[in-house]
Motif scaffolding. Sequence first.
Motif, short mmCIF file in Angstrom:
data_model
loop_
_atom_site.label_atom_id
_atom_site.label_comp_id
_atom_site.label_asym_id
_atom_site.label_seq_id
_atom_site.Cartn_x
_atom_site.Cartn_y
_atom_site.Cartn_z
N LYS A 82 30.20 27.07 44.76
CA LYS A 82 31.48 27.48 45.35
C LYS A 82 31.73 26.81 46.71
O LYS A 82 32.07 27.48 47.70
CB LYS A 82 31.55 29.00 45.48
N LEU A 83 31.55 25.50 46.74
CA LEU A 83 31.74 24.76 47.97
C LEU A 83 33.22 24.58 48.31
O LEU A 83 33.56 24.34 49.47
CB LEU A 83 31.07 23.38 47.87
N PHE A 84 34.09 24.70 47.30
CA PHE A 84 35.52 24.56 47.51
C PHE A 84 36.25 25.82 47.04
O PHE A 84 35.67 26.65 46.34
CB PHE A 84 36.05 23.33 46.77
N SER A 85 37.50 25.91 47.40
CA SER A 85 38.28 27.11 47.07
C SER A 85 38.50 27.28 45.57
O SER A 85 38.68 28.38 45.08
CB SER A 85 39.63 27.08 47.79
N HIS A 86 38.50 26.17 44.84
CA HIS A 86 38.62 26.24 43.38
C HIS A 86 37.96 24.99 42.77
O HIS A 86 37.74 23.99 43.45
CB HIS A 86 40.10 26.32 42.94
N SER A 87 37.66 25.10 41.49
CA SER A 87 37.00 23.99 40.80
C SER A 87 38.00 22.89 40.49
O SER A 87 39.16 23.15 40.18
CB SER A 87 36.36 24.50 39.49
#
Length: 324
Positions: free
Chosen positions: A84-89
């Motif tokens: 979950k490094l970004f807000s969405h995949s």
Amino acid sequence: MWPLLRNNNPFTALVLLLATLLLKWQSLRYATSPEVVDAHFLFKAIVNFLKNILHWGPFAFTLAALIQIFIQALYLNFIASKHKLFSHSSIFPALTYILLTSLAPNLNYFSEALLINWLVLWGIDICMDFAQTLEPRKKIFNAGMVLGIPLLIQYEAASTLLLLGVGLLLLRTFQPAEWFTGLLGFITPLYFLTGILFLVDNLSLFTIYFSHPPVAEYRALSKTYWIMTLGGTGLLFSIGFYRFQQQTQRMVIYTRRKWLLILCYIIWSAIFLILSKQAWILLFPGLSLLIAQSYYMEKTKWFRTFIFLFSCVLVIFSQIAFFK
């Protein structure tokens, strides 16, 4: 196009595969077999097996390297989604990795650095699990062992021990037993290889291996290429880092620490590049994750379109300048 790239599905992966083949056709056009240093006996044994037993030629080696880069891009994307490094995949981390590795055709050849890249990515993936595991010592030992294998390919890769230490500092409370477990895992591959060489009475290979200086594989390139490539990549890095700073305060504590591990990964890659003089590809996974931050600017959709087009233009001009 953006709705497609924002989601992970088989069709998106197919688009990425086609983009990979399109961007890297120059590498296939100028296919070459890997350069082998006699002192690096493990890599030499791998290449000899593929060349003499499986009868691989220059095209087969180069195609295998391109397939590995494509799978590494997907794995990098998996790491970003899993942790979950970004807000969405999305497919942006993988796309950025493909673009960066296309800046010069010789980045896409079968090499020691390409194999080390697999192990470091795997090790970073395991390290990011340190904070949320019920079996911490097992994870730490596995991470140490995976990050210890690169040492057998290139002795400068012993610096991966720093990544293990940073992972423990950021994602675990200090416990001497866990640090000892990580160190034990790190030296395990070296221990087993030493045992095998002792049994076959060939320990002298280690003396040659550790005494051999790094071999530079730089090609004389024009100033235009270096200015264009380093300038463009530096601009993308600056934008990604600025975006990262904006998002830092919104991240949960462990996501923030995982990003700090990635920044340490980038610094380590740069140091390793200076030491080995032939490992540019190791720098790109961490850079790809950071630069991909630019694509998540929801309020300025035109800007991420600009970043994508700028990256494509940078790749095209870099490849033109490379062959000048």
